[in-house]
Design a protein around this motif. Structure first.
Motif, PDB file in Angstrom:
ATOM      1  N   GLN A 166      -8.493  49.224 -39.662  1.00 32.14           N
ATOM      2  CA  GLN A 166      -8.734  47.780 -39.445  1.00 32.14           C
ATOM      3  C   GLN A 166      -8.248  47.447 -39.741  1.00 32.14           C
ATOM      4  O   GLN A 166      -8.174  45.703 -39.359  1.00 32.14           O
ATOM      5  CB  GLN A 166     -10.505  47.682 -40.667  1.00 32.14           C
ATOM      6  N   GLN A 167      -6.960  47.346 -40.443  1.00 31.65           N
ATOM      7  CA  GLN A 167      -5.891  46.285 -40.541  1.00 31.65           C
ATOM      8  C   GLN A 167      -5.008  47.310 -39.469  1.00 31.65           C
ATOM      9  O   GLN A 167      -4.277  45.660 -39.729  1.00 31.65           O
ATOM     10  CB  GLN A 167      -5.045  47.338 -42.274  1.00 31.65           C
ATOM     11  N   ALA A 168      -4.808  47.431 -39.179  1.00 25.54           N
ATOM     12  CA  ALA A 168      -4.108  47.505 -37.530  1.00 25.54           C
ATOM     13  C   ALA A 168      -4.601  46.570 -36.741  1.00 25.54           C
ATOM     14  O   ALA A 168      -4.136  46.087 -35.631  1.00 25.54           O
ATOM     15  CB  ALA A 168      -4.369  49.394 -36.945  1.00 25.54           C
ATOM     16  N   LYS A 169      -6.364  46.660 -36.541  1.00 25.48           N
ATOM     17  CA  LYS A 169      -6.760  45.746 -35.490  1.00 25.48           C
ATOM     18  C   LYS A 169      -6.895  44.552 -35.821  1.00 25.48           C
ATOM     19  O   LYS A 169      -6.691  43.515 -35.410  1.00 25.48           O
ATOM     20  CB  LYS A 169      -8.556  45.998 -35.477  1.00 25.48           C
ATOM     21  N   ILE A 170      -6.272  44.079 -37.039  1.00 18.12           N
ATOM     22  CA  ILE A 170      -6.370  42.983 -37.854  1.00 18.12           C
ATOM     23  C   ILE A 170      -5.071  42.450 -37.261  1.00 18.12           C
ATOM     24  O   ILE A 170      -4.089  41.003 -36.107  1.00 18.12           O
ATOM     25  CB  ILE A 170      -6.050  42.467 -39.287  1.00 18.12           C
ATOM     26  N   ILE A 171      -3.954  43.408 -37.390  1.00 14.06           N
ATOM     27  CA  ILE A 171      -1.895  43.075 -36.743  1.00 14.06           C
ATOM     28  C   ILE A 171      -2.281  42.680 -34.968  1.00 14.06           C
ATOM     29  O   ILE A 171      -1.806  41.532 -35.191  1.00 14.06           O
ATOM     30  CB  ILE A 171      -1.315  44.144 -36.684  1.00 14.06           C
ATOM     31  N   GLN A 172      -3.092  43.944 -34.872  1.00  4.20           N
ATOM     32  CA  GLN A 172      -3.246  43.941 -32.795  1.00  4.20           C
ATOM     33  C   GLN A 172      -4.123  42.519 -33.212  1.00  4.20           C
ATOM     34  O   GLN A 172      -2.999  41.779 -31.638  1.00  4.20           O
ATOM     35  CB  GLN A 172      -4.000  44.639 -32.292  1.00  4.20           C
ATOM     36  N   GLU A 173      -5.002  41.939 -33.593  1.00  2.00           N
ATOM     37  CA  GLU A 173      -5.675  39.826 -33.032  1.00  2.00           C
ATOM     38  C   GLU A 173      -4.851  39.558 -33.408  1.00  2.00           C
ATOM     39  O   GLU A 173      -4.588  37.988 -32.765  1.00  2.00           O
ATOM     40  CB  GLU A 173      -6.345  40.363 -34.069  1.00  2.00           C
ATOM     41  N   ASN A 174      -3.693  39.731 -34.012  1.00  3.90           N
ATOM     42  CA  ASN A 174      -3.138  38.400 -34.956  1.00  3.90           C
ATOM     43  C   ASN A 174      -2.259  38.130 -33.375  1.00  3.90           C
ATOM     44  O   ASN A 174      -1.255  37.253 -33.142  1.00  3.90           O
ATOM     45  CB  ASN A 174      -2.209  38.211 -35.777  1.00  3.90           C
TER      46      ASN A 174
END
Length: 338
Positions: free
Chosen positions: A189-197
């Motif tokens: 989920q943290q990887a997805k947050i980085i990707q979204e940003n």
């Protein structure tokens, strides 16, 4: 088939009216030019405008009525004694069945940003056996979490609805979570947050939400949450959220497709009739959405300038929603007037 099931379930959970889509489309079709002019003057006022700009660090800022739609979908509906609502649409055109369990939740009900999405990712990880069994029979399973709801969607072939319902019930009853599962889901989920940003348009949209909804309203948060909040999610918080919101009074079970409604109702009653849980008291935050006139600019290492305009909207029940939808289509997208 899948679309009908999703439509019925989300309509019921959000509006209490399974046929809301037909009402919505008819409302759109009946919008007149005078309606559009009226709501444009009413809602698109400079005193209500919120302006968010994302721009490069090194550059200056750039500043007629029709017939009713379709045929109503025949729906069998009932409510179990524990409060669980059931909607069944028999459609024998294709040998397919869509099953969707929807619960109020998502961003709107979170005490910690990203918690609802985290729960659905845990489902996906710890329930791989159910997914494998359904996929081996030609079906598929997906978990979802949004702004106002979360749940599970199951698509199966004709004749597999009852076994799928049985597996769904068994899973709701027991959901084991290990430290390894928690760590793995947090990392993903943290990887997805980085990707979204890293996606500038999504980042700009999230930035606008933070500005528009202020510090207190939950809609300011992304569905994914933020890295710090996700890192701090505990097993007890996940368990507490699941026990609070995954209860019969907060559930809508929708089945659409090639099924025998009478037989399926009996099976659902046998499987879910004994499910227990306290009634959910959802947060009353809609009336607390602030009306502001904000301006915000952020400078970022990028070559693009993105300007976002946001105005307060209306309830899904408001008659003004229909002309506002027409205005949105006129102004948005690559072919929009702007």
């Amino acid at each position: 088939i899948e679309g009908k099931g999703e439509d019925l379930g989300t309509n019921q959970i959000y509006t209490g009216i399974p046929e809301f889509t037909e009402r919505y489309i008819n409302g759109i079709r009946n919008v007149s030019v005078s309606d559009i002019k009226r709501v444009a003057k009413k809602y698109f006022r400079s005193s209500l405008l919120n302006l968010c700009v994302l721009q490069p660090q090194t550059e200056q800022m750039l500043f007629k009525k029709t017939a009713p739609f379709g045929i109503p979908v025949p729906v069998t509906r009932l409510q179990l004694s524990n409060g669980m609502r059931i909607l069944i649409n028999q459609d024998h055109n294709l040998p397919l069945v869509s099953i969707r369990l929807t619960c109020l939740g998502g961003v709107l009900e979170e005490d910690k940003p990203g918690l609802s999405y985290f729960l659905t990712r845990l489902w996906q990880r710890v329930d791989s056996n159910m997914a494998d069994r359904i996929e081996n029979k030609g079906g598929d399973v997906s978990w979802y979490s949004g702004n106002n709801s979360f749940g599970i969607s199951i698509n199966v072939l004709k004749g597999q609805a009852c076994p799928a319902i049985k597996m769904l019930r068994a899973f709701i009853n027991k959901m084991p979570v290990t430290k390894k599962d928690m760590k793995s889901v947090k990392t993903l989920q943290q990887a997805k947050i980085i990707q979204e940003n890293d996606k500038i348009y999504q980042y700009s949209f999230n930035l606008t939400k933070k500005m528009f909804f202020g510090d207190m309203h939950p809609y300011r948060n992304s569905v994914l949450g933020n890295k710090r909040a996700v890192a701090g999610i505990s097993k007890s918080e996940v368990t507490s959220f699941r026990k609070k919101y995954l209860v019969p009074s907060n559930m809508v079970l929708t089945v659409s497709g090639d099924v025998n409604a009478a037989k399926l109702i009996t099976d659902i009653k046998n499987k879910f009739g004994g499910l227990e849980g306290k009634k959910v008291l959802t947060k009353n935050v809609f009336s607390s959405i602030p009306v502001k006139n904000n301006r915000y600019t952020e400078y970022r290492d990028t070559k693009d300038v993105i300007i976002t305009l946001a105005y307060p909207g209306v309830s899904i029940y408001s008659k003004d929603r229909f002309p506002l939808e027409i205005l949105e289509q006129l102004f948005s997208g690559l072919a929009g007037r702007l």
